[in-house]
Motif scaffolding. Structure first.
Motif, short mmCIF file in Angstrom:
data_model
loop_
_atom_site.label_atom_id
_atom_site.label_comp_id
_atom_site.label_asym_id
_atom_site.label_seq_id
_atom_site.Cartn_x
_atom_site.Cartn_y
_atom_site.Cartn_z
N LEU A 82 96.98 46.98 51.17
CA LEU A 82 96.47 48.40 51.04
C LEU A 82 97.55 49.26 51.53
O LEU A 82 97.56 50.36 51.15
CB LEU A 82 95.02 48.40 51.53
CG LEU A 82 94.11 47.56 51.01
CD1 LEU A 82 92.65 47.81 51.75
CD2 LEU A 82 93.82 47.74 49.50
N LYS A 83 98.49 48.86 52.81
CA LYS A 83 99.26 49.81 53.12
C LYS A 83 100.75 49.18 53.14
O LYS A 83 100.62 47.92 52.96
CB LYS A 83 98.76 50.18 54.61
CG LYS A 83 98.66 49.04 55.55
CD LYS A 83 98.25 49.68 56.81
CE LYS A 83 97.83 48.36 58.04
NZ LYS A 83 97.07 48.95 59.03
N LYS A 84 101.61 50.02 53.12
CA LYS A 84 103.19 49.35 52.87
C LYS A 84 103.56 49.20 54.19
O LYS A 84 104.69 48.38 54.53
CB LYS A 84 103.98 50.34 52.13
CG LYS A 84 103.44 50.63 50.90
CD LYS A 84 104.26 51.52 49.93
CE LYS A 84 103.72 51.87 48.61
NZ LYS A 84 104.08 51.15 47.40
N THR A 85 103.39 49.97 55.36
CA THR A 85 103.87 49.87 56.83
C THR A 85 102.96 50.22 57.53
O THR A 85 101.88 50.74 57.55
CB THR A 85 105.06 50.92 56.68
OG1 THR A 85 105.52 50.55 58.19
CG2 THR A 85 104.68 52.16 56.51
N THR A 86 102.98 49.65 59.04
CA THR A 86 102.16 49.80 60.19
C THR A 86 102.60 50.99 60.73
O THR A 86 102.14 51.89 61.56
CB THR A 86 102.26 48.84 61.26
OG1 THR A 86 103.60 48.56 61.89
CG2 THR A 86 101.60 47.55 60.68
N VAL A 129 103.08 44.57 58.27
CA VAL A 129 101.72 44.64 57.61
C VAL A 129 101.16 43.15 57.44
O VAL A 129 101.90 42.26 57.02
CB VAL A 129 101.81 45.37 56.30
CG1 VAL A 129 100.36 45.38 55.72
CG2 VAL A 129 102.11 46.81 56.55
N GLN A 178 90.33 50.11 56.45
CA GLN A 178 90.33 51.33 57.06
C GLN A 178 88.76 51.50 57.89
O GLN A 178 88.84 51.88 59.10
CB GLN A 178 90.41 52.75 56.17
CG GLN A 178 90.62 53.92 56.87
CD GLN A 178 91.75 54.00 57.94
OE1 GLN A 178 92.82 53.68 57.63
NE2 GLN A 178 91.44 54.28 59.22
N GLN A 206 95.36 49.58 64.64
CA GLN A 206 95.59 49.01 63.42
C GLN A 206 95.20 47.44 63.64
O GLN A 206 95.29 47.04 64.49
CB GLN A 206 96.89 49.29 62.75
CG GLN A 206 97.41 50.62 62.79
CD GLN A 206 98.72 50.69 62.12
OE1 GLN A 206 99.14 49.95 61.08
NE2 GLN A 206 99.52 51.47 62.62
#
Length: 77
Positions: free
Chosen positions: A5-9, A16, A27, A37
């Motif tokens: 769901l996300k490309k980077t932390t 990720v 989330q 995170q």
């Protein structure tokens, strides 16, 4: 899970995690944990497990082999 769901932390050196948990709303889980995170939580858990394994070897609960010096914990030195 449908995918990442996300490309980077946003944190250097922390990638990720593609499958942090079997939950669709990551989330919501991060908000519920209030510990950063999920990748950070996983890293912390791995570090704690590593420390626990080391402590089994170190056995800090056993008595000292020899007595510490009398003023070892006195401050200032």
């Amino acid at each position: 899970m449908a995918g990442v769901l996300k490309k980077t932390t946003g944190l250097v050196g922390l990638a990720v995690c593609e499958t942090p948990r079997e939950e669709t709303d990551l989330q919501k889980l991060e908000d519920k944990l209030q510990a950063g995170q999920l990748e950070e939580v996983i890293l912390q858990a791995e570090n704690e497990l590593s420390l626990a394994r080391k402590m089994l070897t170190w056995k800090p609960w056993e008595p000292l082999v020899e007595e510490p010096p009398a003023n070892q914990w006195k401050w200032p030195l």
